[in-house]
Design a protein around this motif. Structure first.
Motif, mmCIF file in Angstrom:
data_model
loop_
_atom_site.group_PDB
_atom_site.id
_atom_site.type_symbol
_atom_site.label_atom_id
_atom_site.label_comp_id
_atom_site.label_asym_id
_atom_site.label_seq_id
_atom_site.Cartn_x
_atom_site.Cartn_y
_atom_site.Cartn_z
ATOM 1 N N ILE A 192 0.811 -1.223 0.000
ATOM 2 C CA ILE A 192 0.000 0.000 0.000
ATOM 3 C C ILE A 192 0.853 1.285 0.000
ATOM 4 O O ILE A 192 0.314 2.381 -0.029
ATOM 5 C CB ILE A 192 -0.996 0.033 1.182
ATOM 6 C CG1 ILE A 192 -0.269 -0.078 2.519
ATOM 7 C CG2 ILE A 192 -2.055 -1.045 1.039
ATOM 8 C CD1 ILE A 192 -1.189 0.170 3.715
ATOM 9 N N THR A 193 2.173 1.127 -0.003
ATOM 10 C CA THR A 193 3.016 2.321 -0.081
ATOM 11 C C THR A 193 3.547 2.531 -1.497
ATOM 12 O O THR A 193 4.410 3.372 -1.715
ATOM 13 C CB THR A 193 4.204 2.233 0.902
ATOM 14 O OG1 THR A 193 5.030 1.127 0.515
ATOM 15 C CG2 THR A 193 3.718 2.052 2.326
ATOM 16 N N SER A 194 3.048 1.762 -2.439
ATOM 17 C CA SER A 194 3.506 1.893 -3.813
ATOM 18 C C SER A 194 2.308 1.957 -4.744
ATOM 19 O O SER A 194 1.360 1.179 -4.607
ATOM 20 C CB SER A 194 4.381 0.692 -4.177
ATOM 21 O OG SER A 194 4.476 0.571 -5.578
ATOM 22 N N SER A 195 2.364 2.879 -5.723
ATOM 23 C CA SER A 195 1.256 3.025 -6.675
ATOM 24 C C SER A 195 1.017 1.744 -7.469
ATOM 25 O O SER A 195 -0.095 1.451 -7.854
ATOM 26 C CB SER A 195 1.561 4.144 -7.668
ATOM 27 O OG SER A 195 1.695 5.348 -7.006
ATOM 28 N N ASN A 196 2.103 0.993 -7.735
ATOM 29 C CA ASN A 196 1.959 -0.203 -8.581
ATOM 30 C C ASN A 196 1.257 -1.343 -7.865
ATOM 31 O O ASN A 196 0.603 -2.162 -8.492
ATOM 32 C CB ASN A 196 3.336 -0.706 -9.028
ATOM 33 C CG ASN A 196 4.005 0.290 -9.952
ATOM 34 O OD1 ASN A 196 3.333 1.041 -10.648
ATOM 35 N ND2 ASN A 196 5.330 0.320 -9.927
ATOM 36 N N GLY A 208 -4.815 6.834 -2.169
ATOM 37 C CA GLY A 208 -3.422 6.973 -2.595
ATOM 38 C C GLY A 208 -2.696 5.635 -2.679
ATOM 39 O O GLY A 208 -3.322 4.584 -2.526
ATOM 40 N N PRO A 209 -1.398 5.628 -2.907
ATOM 41 C CA PRO A 209 -0.551 6.767 -3.243
ATOM 42 C C PRO A 209 -0.929 7.391 -4.600
ATOM 43 O O PRO A 209 -1.285 6.649 -5.514
ATOM 44 C CB PRO A 209 0.860 6.172 -3.336
ATOM 45 C CG PRO A 209 0.785 4.845 -2.675
ATOM 46 C CD PRO A 209 -0.623 4.360 -2.828
ATOM 47 N N GLY A 210 -0.888 8.689 -4.684
ATOM 48 C CA GLY A 210 -1.385 9.362 -5.884
ATOM 49 C C GLY A 210 -2.871 9.092 -5.981
ATOM 50 O O GLY A 210 -3.607 9.272 -5.021
#
Lengths: 459, 315
Positions: B172-176, B261-263
């Motif tokens: 959950i800390t990465s957009s991918n 998020g992220p983004g």
């Protein structure tokens, strides 16, 4: 019993149950509709999000000391929906005399929609000067179209608290007033130690809330907007510098990585403070209640001394600065008892900080105390805590504006165009920087473009 | 005499009809008495708000301005929506979520149901363990999975590193990987409920069919595809519709774990509606986004209903 009778009884029972569930059985005077109570007192209805136990002393004291006014306190649960609930009640003309808001953009929204009463006439009637009582910083922020629409009751000024034990173990001298941000960074790196889960960091600042600190202190009021409010101000180099500062601190291993915040719910201030008291990191930038209130909680019991020092400055010799935010009260435009409402607001914000503000461990906003006794009660409550020097805390937090300049907090603006959306966009971009998905330059560039678009649409 | 008898019979028939009609009327009245409180609640708290939401979708309205602040905006909201990158991203994310979560949930639920329907050891315990996530508080679930997904010290990445995977996902800390992370939780949580529905469906399949197939030499896999799946198709149809609707309504996971998020990598349409309405007070705009979502779900459900005849075996 035949089916028809049974069904009617059951249906009636359900209907009665529903009505009973919707009823209000609280111990209120015979009217809570903002009129006069059965014993002839003028009723003032006050809505806020503070839980009842923290307001009991205030409500009791006011009612005991005012023969002609009865205060009825009604809490709204503190949740992200609290403002929308309050706004809905205001629109529906729910009997309400005094209320509050989270930030100046909420204040401006309510003023634009004629939900709040201007206060200047009441100040004049009571022989009070707003700027003299609350200071020029508060006066500037609460003035909308030339009028004041709220009275601050509790200040939040920020200072740095630090764990003296960690400093002693690292052999680092305690910071002194007038220290610089470069010194802050060096100290944060030196006091960081350990590896992995047990690593002790120099700082654990919440990136979404602190990345703009240095820019905000440099740029002052309305930092996020251009002067005329027509566009955002994120292209000012101060923002990139401020973001780069915190990002570099994280990359250097001195600031707790943001991707470790979620698992310990460190986005909540209370949880970060709890980690501080467990010795998880050395320094934090906080208001008073993190120290005197949360520092005294049994769950935060600690065996080290806490030092307090003013916030760093950009370069040696620069005037001292701190960020300044406040909580405020407003009078509802539809109030039926405006004079009584102002009487209560004056009592709450100016006359009795010992029962109203000190209970929250926040700083009173008035520039004077009504008596030495009240002043001492406030000092004992707000600035005293085991392991903390009261003098040090008093000095860091209460020095007058002439000694430490009060810079309005980033979200305390007099321009509020699309502010909530700009802040939402800001959170989105900053999150990606601290998750290492964007560089600070890319994030600021995208933030500027998107914020400008939001402001243009709102205009 | 015969005429009198005929008349008597006619009168008796009429009387019986009258009694029957009164009885039906009385039963209907009794039924309505029982239904009324719930029906009134449904109309006030569901039906009317849905109608209001449709109407408000064509207006520009900031909640704080009161009812006098409602301005008719025609289709401006919809035009703005389809030019808004975040909304379009939310639609795409919602579709992606549904396309992945639904087939996995349905397939896993059916497989678990088939296994549990057989007489296995500790059947009740296994069934409970699979069902427990469904009845667990979503907030508690989110907190636990947030810890599991910790990129640096979480157990999932620790296990992945221990088996030699160096580039572990950020979850959950990465957009991918944030949306796939939520998909995993979505499947894990929903499987139990649909498994119970499938178990009920499986128990309606006559055992004689399997016996006949066994006699004819069919193996387990053939029985599964030729008997189980067609016979359980009505349940599958119901599960599919509910699962699709549920996946389009994903909100709590996003709100508690990622806030979009992220983004905008986990921004879903329902969260976008919530953000616009609650955080930005743009009620009209939020309602128009919810109309778009409703249309999506309606079209997909309509298509499913239309083509259900071709594959749902009503037995």
């Amino acid at each position: 019993m035949n089916k028809k009778l049974m069904s009617i009884i059951l249906a009636a029972g359900m209907a009665v149950g529903m009505m009973a569930g919707c009823g209000d059985f609280s111990d209120q005077p015979e009217t809570s509709e903002g009129g006069t109570t059965a014993d002839g007192k003028t009723e003032v209805i006050f809505y806020h999000w503070t839980p009842i136990p923290e307001m009991e002393l205030m409500e009791k004291t006011f009612n005991e000391t005012h023969d002609d006014i009865h205060l009825t306190y009604k809490p709204i649960p503190d949740s992200p929906d609290a403002m929308i609930k309050m706004n809905t009640m205001l629109m529906a003309n729910e009997p309400m005399d005094v209320t509050s808001q989270w930030s100046t953009d909420h204040l401006q929204l309510r003023v634009e929609n004629n939900l709040l009463e201007g206060l200047d006439q009441y100040f004049e009637k009571n022989g009070l000067d707003y700027a003299e009582v609350f200071g020029s910083a508060a006066s500037e922020i609460t003035t909308i179209n030339g009028y004041h629409y709220s009275m601050p009751y509790a200040n939040k000024l920020y200072a740095v608290m630090y764990n003296k034990s960690i400093f002693d173990e690292a052999g680092v001298a305690y910071p002194e007033e007038g220290w610089t941000w470069d010194e802050f960074d060096e100290i944060a790196k030196k006091v960081s130690s350990g590896e992995g889960v047990n690593r002790v960091y120099g700082t654990c600042l919440m990136p979404k809330e602190t990345w703009y600190y240095r820019a905000s202190l440099k740029l002052g009021l309305n930092a996020m907007y251009k002067e005329d409010g027509s566009a955002s101000n994120f292209d000012d180099p101060a923002f990139l510098e401020s973001l780069q500062w915190l990002y570099d601190l994280q990359e250097a291993g001195a600031q707790k990585p943001f991707n470790e915040f979620a698992e310990a719910s460190l986005d909540a201030n209370a949880n970060r403070t709890a980690l501080f008291y467990k010795g998880g990191y050395a320094m934090d930038i906080v208001p008073t209640f993190n120290i005197s209130n949360w520092g005294s909680l049994p769950d935060n019991a600690h065996d080290f001394e806490v030092g307090i020092v003013t916030m760093p400055v950009e370069k040696k010799g620069d005037p001292l600065q701190t960020m300044y935010e406040f909580s405020d009260l407003s009078m509802v435009a539809s109030s039926k008892n405006k004079d009584a409402a102002f009487e209560f607001m004056k009592w709450y914000c100016i006359e009795r900080p010992d029962v109203c503000v000190a209970e929250k461990y926040m700083q009173p906003t008035a520039s004077y105390f009504p008596s030495e006794e009240i002043e001492q009660i406030c000092i004992d409550k707000i600035y005293s805590c085991e392991g903390v020097s009261t003098d040090e805390m008093l000095h860091a937090f209460t020095s007058p504006e002439s000694e430490i300049a009060r810079i309005p907090g980033f979200k305390f603006t007099t321009i509020a165009t699309a502010q909530s959306e700009v802040v939402g966009e800001m959170d989105k971009q900053i999150e990606q920087v601290f998750f290492n998905e964007k560089t600070p330059e890319e994030a600021i560039k995208d933030l500027k473009a998107n914020a400008d678009e939001l402001i243009a649409k709102a205009k | 005499m015969a005429t009198a008898t005929k008349l008597d019979r006619h009168a008796i028939t009429n009387l019986n009809r009258l009694v029957a009609k009164r009885s039906i009327r009385r039963s209907t009245l009794i039924g309505w008495c029982f239904l009324l409180p719930s029906f009134i609640g449904f109309v006030i708290f569901r039906f009317l708000p849905i109608i209001c939401s449709f109407l408000l979708g064509f207006t520009e309205w900031n909640l704080v301005s009161g009812f006098s602040g409602i301005r008719f905006a025609g289709i401006d909201n919809f035009i703005e929506l389809f030019h808004n990158d975040t909304f379009l991203t939310s639609l795409l994310n919602t579709l992606q979520y549904a396309v992945i979560v639904v087939p996995f949930t349905v397939a896993l639920a059916l497989i678990f149901a088939v296994i549990i329907n057989d007489k296995i050891h500790c059947r009740s315990l296994v069934r409970l363990m699979i069902y427990m996530p469904y009845i667990s508080s979503m907030v508690a679930v989110a907190m636990v999975w947030t810890s599991l997904y910790s990129p640096n010290y979480g157990p999932i990445n620790s296990v992945l590193k221990s088996i030699g995977i160096e580039n572990v996902p950020g979850w959950i800390t990465s957009s991918n990987s944030a949306l796939p992370a939520l998909m995993i939780i979505g499947v894990w949580q929903a499987v139990g409920y649909y498994m119970v529905l499938f178990i009920a469906g499986l128990q309606c399949i006559p055992a004689s069919l399997y016996e006949a197939a066994e006699i004819d030499g069919a193996n387990a896999i053939q029985c599964f595809f030729k008997i189980t799946i067609p016979m359980v198709s009505p349940t599958t149809f119901f599960v599919l519709i509910n699962c699709i609707i549920g996946s389009f309504n994903v909100f709590t996971l996003v709100k508690t774990m990622t806030t979009g998020g992220p983004g905008d990598s986990t921004m879903v349409t329902v969260y976008y509606v919530y953000e616009q309405a609650v955080e930005y007070n743009k009620i009209g705009y939020a309602c128009s986004a919810s109309i778009i979502l409703f249309l999506f779900v309606f079209i997909i459900t309509f298509i499913q209903l239309k083509f259900s005849d071709r594959w749902v075996h009503e037995g």
